[in-house]
Scaffold this active site. Structure first.
Site, PDB file in Angstrom:
ATOM      1  CG  ASP A  62      31.571 -71.701  -2.774  1.00 16.54           C
ATOM      2  OD1 ASP A  62      32.017 -71.351  -1.677  1.00 16.54           O
ATOM      3  OD2 ASP A  62      30.392 -71.507  -3.116  1.00 16.54           O
ATOM      4  CG  ASP A 159      53.940 -64.831  -2.298  1.00 11.41           C
ATOM      5  OD1 ASP A 159      53.600 -65.414  -1.257  1.00 11.41           O
ATOM      6  OD2 ASP A 159      55.075 -64.339  -2.477  1.00 11.41           O
ATOM      7  CE1 TYR A 172      44.712 -67.486  -4.571  1.00 10.31           C
ATOM      8  CE2 TYR A 172      44.882 -66.258  -2.522  1.00 10.31           C
ATOM      9  CZ  TYR A 172      45.442 -67.129  -3.468  1.00 10.31           C
ATOM     10  OH  TYR A 172      46.709 -67.630  -3.266  1.00 10.31           O
ATOM     11  CB  ALA A 194      52.392 -62.133   0.242  1.00 11.83           C
TER      12      ALA A 194
HETATM   13  N1  LIG Z   1      43.388 -67.889   0.428  1.00 11.51           N
HETATM   14  C1  LIG Z   1      42.202 -67.917  -0.192  1.00 11.51           C
HETATM   15  O1  LIG Z   1      41.181 -67.324   0.207  1.00 11.51           O
HETATM   16  C2  LIG Z   1      42.088 -68.707  -1.470  1.00 11.51           C
HETATM   17  C3  LIG Z   1      43.167 -69.424  -1.966  1.00 11.51           C
HETATM   18  C4  LIG Z   1      43.002 -70.126  -3.170  1.00 11.51           C
HETATM   19  C5  LIG Z   1      41.783 -70.090  -3.863  1.00 11.51           C
HETATM   20  N2  LIG Z   1      40.763 -69.367  -3.326  1.00 11.51           N
HETATM   21  C6  LIG Z   1      39.482 -69.282  -4.018  1.00 11.51           C
HETATM   22  O2  LIG Z   1      38.966 -70.570  -4.265  1.00 11.51           O
HETATM   23  C7  LIG Z   1      38.259 -70.494  -5.499  1.00 11.51           C
HETATM   24  C8  LIG Z   1      38.117 -71.882  -6.033  1.00 11.51           C
HETATM   25  O3  LIG Z   1      37.167 -72.494  -5.138  1.00 11.51           O
HETATM   26  P1  LIG Z   1      37.386 -74.005  -4.717  1.00 11.51           P
HETATM   27  O4  LIG Z   1      36.284 -74.353  -3.780  1.00 11.51           O
HETATM   28  O5  LIG Z   1      37.624 -74.820  -5.934  1.00 11.51           O
HETATM   29  O6  LIG Z   1      38.776 -73.874  -3.972  1.00 11.51           O
HETATM   30  P2  LIG Z   1      39.074 -74.368  -2.530  1.00 11.51           P
HETATM   31  O7  LIG Z   1      38.540 -75.741  -2.340  1.00 11.51           O
HETATM   32  O8  LIG Z   1      40.523 -74.091  -2.318  1.00 11.51           O
HETATM   33  O9  LIG Z   1      38.182 -73.370  -1.655  1.00 11.51           O
HETATM   34  C9  LIG Z   1      38.540 -72.035  -1.459  1.00 11.51           C
HETATM   35  C10 LIG Z   1      37.535 -71.446  -0.513  1.00 11.51           C
HETATM   36  O10 LIG Z   1      36.962 -70.300  -1.151  1.00 11.51           O
HETATM   37  C11 LIG Z   1      35.549 -70.371  -1.047  1.00 11.51           C
HETATM   38  N3  LIG Z   1      34.965 -69.632  -2.176  1.00 11.51           N
HETATM   39  C12 LIG Z   1      34.963 -69.984  -3.482  1.00 11.51           C
HETATM   40  N4  LIG Z   1      34.330 -69.033  -4.202  1.00 11.51           N
HETATM   41  C13 LIG Z   1      33.943 -68.057  -3.322  1.00 11.51           C
HETATM   42  C14 LIG Z   1      33.269 -66.794  -3.455  1.00 11.51           C
HETATM   43  N5  LIG Z   1      32.887 -66.342  -4.644  1.00 11.51           N
HETATM   44  N6  LIG Z   1      33.061 -66.044  -2.338  1.00 11.51           N
HETATM   45  C15 LIG Z   1      33.466 -66.493  -1.123  1.00 11.51           C
HETATM   46  N7  LIG Z   1      34.124 -67.657  -0.924  1.00 11.51           N
HETATM   47  C16 LIG Z   1      34.353 -68.433  -2.033  1.00 11.51           C
HETATM   48  C17 LIG Z   1      35.261 -71.868  -1.065  1.00 11.51           C
HETATM   49  O11 LIG Z   1      34.009 -72.132  -0.501  1.00 11.51           O
HETATM   50  C18 LIG Z   1      36.368 -72.388  -0.175  1.00 11.51           C
HETATM   51  O12 LIG Z   1      36.041 -72.254   1.179  1.00 11.51           O
HETATM   52  C19 LIG Z   1      39.079 -69.577  -6.369  1.00 11.51           C
HETATM   53  O13 LIG Z   1      38.273 -68.907  -7.338  1.00 11.51           O
HETATM   54  C20 LIG Z   1      39.622 -68.581  -5.354  1.00 11.51           C
HETATM   55  O14 LIG Z   1      38.810 -67.416  -5.297  1.00 11.51           O
HETATM   56  C21 LIG Z   1      40.871 -68.678  -2.151  1.00 11.51           C
HETATM   57  N1  LIG Z   2      32.388 -83.700 -10.373  1.00  6.92           N
HETATM   58  C1  LIG Z   2      33.671 -83.284 -10.164  1.00  6.92           C
HETATM   59  N2  LIG Z   2      34.661 -83.775 -10.949  1.00  6.92           N
HETATM   60  C2  LIG Z   2      35.953 -83.403 -10.709  1.00  6.92           C
HETATM   61  N3  LIG Z   2      36.344 -82.526  -9.736  1.00  6.92           N
HETATM   62  C3  LIG Z   2      35.380 -82.003  -8.955  1.00  6.92           C
HETATM   63  C4  LIG Z   2      34.004 -82.352  -9.122  1.00  6.92           C
HETATM   64  N4  LIG Z   2      33.289 -81.668  -8.189  1.00  6.92           N
HETATM   65  C5  LIG Z   2      34.166 -80.931  -7.466  1.00  6.92           C
HETATM   66  N5  LIG Z   2      35.416 -81.109  -7.915  1.00  6.92           N
HETATM   67  C6  LIG Z   2      36.620 -80.442  -7.403  1.00  6.92           C
HETATM   68  O1  LIG Z   2      36.621 -80.552  -5.979  1.00  6.92           O
HETATM   69  C7  LIG Z   2      36.997 -79.285  -5.415  1.00  6.92           C
HETATM   70  C8  LIG Z   2      36.287 -79.113  -4.088  1.00  6.92           C
HETATM   71  O2  LIG Z   2      34.894 -79.131  -4.354  1.00  6.92           O
HETATM   72  P1  LIG Z   2      33.958 -78.134  -3.552  1.00  6.92           P
HETATM   73  O3  LIG Z   2      34.602 -76.803  -3.512  1.00  6.92           O
HETATM   74  O4  LIG Z   2      32.598 -78.233  -4.107  1.00  6.92           O
HETATM   75  O5  LIG Z   2      33.946 -78.771  -2.087  1.00  6.92           O
HETATM   76  P2  LIG Z   2      34.195 -77.966  -0.758  1.00  6.92           P
HETATM   77  O6  LIG Z   2      35.556 -77.361  -0.857  1.00  6.92           O
HETATM   78  O7  LIG Z   2      33.865 -78.874   0.339  1.00  6.92           O
HETATM   79  O8  LIG Z   2      33.071 -76.796  -0.788  1.00  6.92           O
HETATM   80  P3  LIG Z   2      33.341 -75.234  -0.650  1.00  6.92           P
HETATM   81  O9  LIG Z   2      34.229 -74.899  -1.830  1.00  6.92           O
HETATM   82  O10 LIG Z   2      31.982 -74.624  -0.748  1.00  6.92           O
HETATM   83  O11 LIG Z   2      34.028 -75.004   0.668  1.00  6.92           O
HETATM   84  C9  LIG Z   2      36.576 -78.240  -6.443  1.00  6.92           C
HETATM   85  O12 LIG Z   2      37.519 -77.179  -6.487  1.00  6.92           O
HETATM   86  C10 LIG Z   2      36.538 -78.967  -7.751  1.00  6.92           C
HETATM   87  O13 LIG Z   2      37.645 -78.626  -8.576  1.00  6.92           O
END
Ligand SMILES: NC(=O)c1ccc[n+]([C@@H]2O[C@H](COP(=O)([O-])OP(=O)(O)OC[C@H]3O[C@@H](n4cnc5c(N)ncnc54)[C@H](O)[C@@H]3O)[C@@H](O)[C@H]2O)c1
Ligand SMILES: Nc1ncnc2c1ncn2[C@@H]1O[C@H](COP(=O)(O)OP(=O)(O)OP(=O)(O)O)[C@@H](O)[C@H]1O
Length: 271
Positions: A62, A159, A172, A194
């Site tokens: 994602d 928070d 989130y 929170a």
């Molecule tokens: N406590 C939480 O649930 C929490 C905390 C911080 C950020 N986030 C989410 O993470 C997103 C950024 O994603 P990331 O992967 O860079 O952060 P990240 O690596 O911290 O992953 C956050 C989790 O949210 C999941 N996620 C992202 N978009 C989603 C969606 N539309 N529906 C369901 N799950 C989703 C990702 O797969 C990952 O498991 C932010 O937009 C925010 O919504 C969630």
């Molecule tokens: N090509 C890129 N260059 C710099 N940062 C990146 C790049 N690809 C991913 N990232 C950073 O790495 C973080 C984690 O990537 P990603 O969420 O795809 O992996 P994951 O957490 O394993 O998958 P998911 O979010 O589906 O659980 C992203 O939030 C993104 O900001």
């Protein structure tokens, strides 16, 4: 056809998948490789912001999709490698079949709305999941003043505050107790992280609304877009969130939203 290929950073299996895709796609397709992927393949690469294609194949999870959506232009086909991949359409076992479907035009599209985020009336950025305004100091609560269409709604100590789109309502905001908005709904949901002693529950407002938020207190807060772009703010700053005229298109081949909901969100509860 212009194709962008982006992989999660430091992901060897993503690079391998990208290599296989390059072998399958038609030779007359113009390919734009994201810089880090291109370096790994010893080919010409492009910064995220210079990738403007018809279709963006995003290999990772994602966050890689959200990062791509921040900076690149094109319809997104997500290939999930490793994490939850809620926004991804293709799982590891069906990559080649999906790419052949892509070549044949055998897919559907759906659009998701974006949010425009302004700080003191200047556009800070856009996002597809959510805007989070979070205390800048761990365990230091903030007071958030929320206005909807310039009408004062409430001061809430928490928070943080999340303003999420329907597609972001399963992220989130969902973790913060917010409702799930069906992707076709044109609305925003405001959830609190929170909340202290507040009886205020998440609130849904229409796409036409303007949501304004101030973070009150002597410490700074941070505005974060999709977890990808952030900026510090203080109590003199006003954040305004509106539904953007721009939208993002995803390519869909099999999973419906409800399939993703069952298999990726409520799976631990139901099974
Ligand atoms: N406590 C939480 O649930 C929490 C905390 C911080 C950020 N986030 C989410 O993470 C997103 C950024 O994603 P990331 O992967 O860079 O952060 P990240 O690596 O911290 O992953 C956050 C989790 O949210 C999941 N996620 C992202 N978009 C989603 C969606 N539309 N529906 C369901 N799950 C989703 C990702 O797969 C990952 O498991 C932010 O937009 C925010 O919504 C969630
Ligand atoms: N090509 C890129 N260059 C710099 N940062 C990146 C790049 N690809 C991913 N990232 C950073 O790495 C973080 C984690 O990537 P990603 O969420 O795809 O992996 P994951 O957490 O394993 O998958 P998911 O979010 O589906 O659980 C992203 O939030 C993104 O900001």
């Amino acid at each position: 056809m212009k194709i962008g290929i982006i992989t999660r950073v430091n992901c060897a299996s993503c690079i391998k998948i990208a290599k296989r895709i390059l072998e399958i796609i038609p030779e007359d397709w113009e390919v734009f490789l994201e810089m880090k992927l291109a370096m790994a393949l010893h080919k010409k690469g492009y910064n995220f912001s210079n990738i403007k294609a018809d279709i963006l194949i995003v290999i990772g999870g994602d966050g890689t999709i959200l990062r791509t959506a921040q900076f690149s232009k094109g319809k997104i086909l997500g290939i999930n490698v490793g994490g939850l991949g809620f926004l991804s359409e293709v799982e590891i076992g069906s990559i080649e079949e999906s790419i052949y479907n892509l070549i044949r035009g055998n897919y559907r599209e759906y659009s998701v709305m974006k949010l425009d985020v302004f700080i003191n009336n200047r556009l800070f950025g856009k996002c597809i999941n959510d805007v989070v305004i979070h205390t800048g100091k761990i365990s230091k609560i903030r007071k958030f003043s929320v206005y909807i269409d310039d009408k004062f709604m409430e001061n809430t100590s928490a928070d943080g505050v999340i303003v999420a789109t329907p597609i972001g309502s399963t992220s989130y905001s969902y973790s913060a107790g917010g409702p799930i908005l069906i992707p076709s709904l044109r609305a925003m949901v405001i959830s609190y992280i929170a909340p202290f002693g507040s009886r205020l529950r998440p609130i849904v407002c229409p796409e036409t609304s303007s949501v304004k938020i101030k973070s009150i207190g002597k410490y700074d807060s941070i505005v974060i877009l999709d977890g990808q772009k952030e900026r510090k703010i203080n109590e003199n700053d006003m954040v305004e969130i509106r539904v953007s005229r721009e939208h993002l298109t995803f390519i869909e081949m099999k999973d419906s939203f409800f399939e993703r909901l069952r298999t990726k969100l409520i799976k631990d509860v139901v099974n």
